[in-house]
Design a protein around this motif. Structure first.
Motif, mmCIF file in Angstrom:
data_model
loop_
_atom_site.group_PDB
_atom_site.id
_atom_site.type_symbol
_atom_site.label_atom_id
_atom_site.label_comp_id
_atom_site.label_asym_id
_atom_site.label_seq_id
_atom_site.Cartn_x
_atom_site.Cartn_y
_atom_site.Cartn_z
ATOM 1 N N THR A 74 -6.066 5.096 -1.552
ATOM 2 C CA THR A 74 -7.040 5.230 -0.777
ATOM 3 C C THR A 74 -6.983 3.756 0.395
ATOM 4 O O THR A 74 -7.470 3.362 -0.412
ATOM 5 N N GLY A 75 -6.351 3.983 1.361
ATOM 6 C CA GLY A 75 -6.792 2.720 2.253
ATOM 7 C C GLY A 75 -6.155 1.005 2.434
ATOM 8 O O GLY A 75 -6.856 0.265 2.418
ATOM 9 N N GLY A 76 -5.185 1.727 1.531
ATOM 10 C CA GLY A 76 -4.582 0.703 1.095
ATOM 11 C C GLY A 76 -5.310 -0.095 -0.379
ATOM 12 O O GLY A 76 -4.713 -1.213 -0.784
ATOM 13 N N ASP A 90 -7.148 -4.245 -4.252
ATOM 14 C CA ASP A 90 -6.797 -4.285 -2.926
ATOM 15 C C ASP A 90 -4.861 -4.668 -3.043
ATOM 16 O O ASP A 90 -4.053 -5.325 -3.534
ATOM 17 N N ARG A 92 -3.475 -3.780 -0.124
ATOM 18 C CA ARG A 92 -2.422 -4.081 1.270
ATOM 19 C C ARG A 92 -1.661 -4.974 1.559
ATOM 20 O O ARG A 92 -1.234 -5.580 2.868
ATOM 21 N N TYR A 430 3.644 3.979 -2.830
ATOM 22 C CA TYR A 430 2.921 3.810 -1.461
ATOM 23 C C TYR A 430 2.943 2.926 -0.871
ATOM 24 O O TYR A 430 3.112 2.374 -1.038
ATOM 25 N N ASN A 431 3.455 3.697 0.826
ATOM 26 C CA ASN A 431 3.299 2.776 1.849
ATOM 27 C C ASN A 431 4.914 1.426 1.844
ATOM 28 O O ASN A 431 3.721 0.163 2.233
ATOM 29 N N ARG A 460 3.469 6.554 5.932
ATOM 30 C CA ARG A 460 1.880 5.662 5.260
ATOM 31 C C ARG A 460 1.085 6.828 5.866
ATOM 32 O O ARG A 460 1.063 8.044 6.181
ATOM 33 N N TYR A 461 0.576 6.319 4.345
ATOM 34 C CA TYR A 461 -0.250 6.918 4.493
ATOM 35 C C TYR A 461 -1.480 6.228 3.792
ATOM 36 O O TYR A 461 -1.718 5.016 3.458
ATOM 37 N N ASP A 462 -2.644 6.973 4.371
ATOM 38 C CA ASP A 462 -3.907 6.416 3.955
ATOM 39 C C ASP A 462 -4.643 7.018 2.433
ATOM 40 O O ASP A 462 -4.638 5.767 2.034
ATOM 41 N N GLU A 463 -4.477 7.859 2.827
ATOM 42 C CA GLU A 463 -4.741 8.118 1.137
ATOM 43 C C GLU A 463 -3.271 9.053 0.769
ATOM 44 O O GLU A 463 -2.589 10.409 1.387
#
Length: 474
Positions: A74-76, A90, A92, A430-431, A460-463
């Motif tokens: 979720t959110g990076g 984290d 990101r 993921y991303n 890209r996905y946030d979640e």
């Protein structure tokens, strides 16, 4: 990973870009000679898949018994389950992941999923109560607790425990499906292995539990349905032709939902299911298949993006045995690829082929097909998958009858003298990167550079929850 039940459930167990790479071919691995089993902790990989970051498990999750398990994003951030709780990373900056927070909350497997500010955690070992300070308890004790826990993660640095829901036979895994009409999320809970001496897990356990969590009031979470998936019974179990045992069906191990197509695939011990979930609280089995030759335990499932194929995994040996070797060959402890033929109520699962990693592993390495996800490439079916100490494999099943590996990364055995359970539990894309939760080693971040997977970089996905498959390439 599957586990057995008795009066007390058993714990534990139990690649630089190579533009010239041709489809279906892999060059010699880096780090060891072709075909050799690497040394203890030695990393080997194909040239198109390499590690870019690693973080060891941190205290208090640095014990051998504190298995790292599944991952939600979720959110990076990557949220990784552990038999003793969960860790929020984290990611990101994939080259520099960092721990944001850890929550100590024992209750294996601690399977995780996320929706908005809510995190859901599965507890499948009998505990003295639903708190994060509970103690182990015999499953034969009627006061023992197992089920779903709900956390508020609006502050990722300080998750808050807000609710729990007890479910029959606990919650080995769960699958999150948003229900916008009801302004809630639904958790489809998989559990299995009832026994007469278990008051909270009585046979026949031919059902799943559906827990509803209202988004505005997660503290009101409750079981809203217990649909029976096997009214006429499932696989009775028995012995396969090679003498290995196959599981009898008494519940499901894992469910994967494809909400956009109103489909779900069930991996249910001795059976594979295709399920219609247009009515979210009344799932309807469309087709049911068995493999009484090569499959031992139907463990998990993945749709292709078109919803026209399902990959089922066979967790031969329960995740704790060395099955990637000459003894078991290329069809045991493998993936089974099924085409979905027909539409709607007439849809059928048609077997096409098996896929298994083409490298033998050491006799001290637990290795078998486990959790993975699609790499989102429009027009092709490519999957990344965990194989415990067999490492991480990227493979193409666009041609259902002729799947082939295109990349891999793995460590050598944890020990050359004994079987220590470890390796990649889950490996997901993921991303732009692959994230692997290693049971003993912690978090690995891998970069794939290959022309066949390059289009996925733009998705890209946030979640992202692997068992709640998103659609891509509109």
């Amino acid at each position: 990973m599957k586990r057995s039940r008795n009066a007390r459930r058993l714990s534990g167990v139990l690649v630089a870009a190579v533009a010239a790479l041709t489809a279906g071919a892999i060059t010699a691995p880096a780090g060891s000679a072709q075909g050799e089993i690497p040394g203890v902790d030695e990393i080997v990989h194909s040239p198109n898949l390499r590690q870019i970051a690693h973080l060891d498990k941190q205290p208090p999750f640095d014990q051998q018994s504190a298995f790292g398990t599944d991952i939600a994003f979720t959110g990076g951030h990557a949220i990784v389950g552990n038999y003793d709780g969960f860790t929020i990373y984290d990611v990101r900056k994939p080259h520099k992941p960092r721990v944001v927070s850890q929550v100590y909350c024992p209750g294996g497997q601690n399977d995780v999923s996320v929706s908005g500010d809510l995190l859901f955690l599965s507890t499948d070992y009998a505990r003295s109560n639903d708190s994060c300070t509970s103690e182990p308890l015999a499953a034969s004790d009627p006061s023992s607790w197992e089920g779903i826990k709900v956390f508020d993660i609006s502050d990722l640095s300080a998750p808050e425990y807000v609710a729990s829901v007890r479910t029959d036979c606990g919650s080995h895994t769960h699958t999150m499906v948003p229900d916008r009409k009801r302004k809630s999320v639904l958790l489809y809970v998989s559990s299995y292995s009832p026994a007469p001496q278990l008051p909270n897990c009585q046979p026949p356990h031919d059902k799943i539990s559906i827990v509803e969590v209202p988004l505005a009031h997660p503290e009101r979470a409750e079981v809203v349905a217990t649909p029976v998936l096997f009214p006429d019974g499932g696989n009775e179990g028995g012995t396969n032709p090679d003498g290995t045992r196959r599981a009898a069906t008494s519940g499901c191990h894992d469910l994967t939902a494809y909400p956009e197509r109103n489909l779900m695939a069930g991996a249910c011990m001795g059976d594979g299911l295709l399920i219609d979930i247009r009515d979210r609280l009344r799932p309807r089995v469309i087709d049911q298949v068995q493999d009484n030759v090569n499959f031992a335990f139907w463990h998990s499932a993945t749709f292709n993006n078109a919803g026209t194929k399902v990959v089922f995994t066979d967790e031969l040996g329960g995740g704790g045995q060395p099955t990637c070797n000459a003894r078991f060959g290329p069809q045991r402890g493998a993936d089974g690829i099924y085409d979905v033929t027909g539409r709607g109520a007439t849809a059928k699962l048609e077997f096409r082929s098996y896929f298994k990693i083409p490298r033998h592993q050491a006799g001290t390495e637990n290795c078998v097909a486990h959790n993975g996800s699609l790499i989102p490439v429009k027009g092709r079916d490519i999957m990344v998958q965990a194989w415990y100490q067999g490492g991480v494999s990227v493979w193409d099943f666009t041609d259902s009858a002729n799947p082939h590996e295109i990349a891999y990364w793995e460590r050598g055995p944890l020990s050359d003298t004994e079987n220590v359970v470890g390796g990649s539990w889950s490996a997901y894309y993921y991303n732009g990167h692959i994230y692997s939760s290693d049971i003993q080693k912690g978090l690995d971040v891998l970069a794939i550079r290959d022309p066949r997977t390059a289009p996925a970089k733009s998705v890209r996905y946030d979640e992202f929850n692997a068992q709640t498959q998103p659609h891509y390439g509109r």
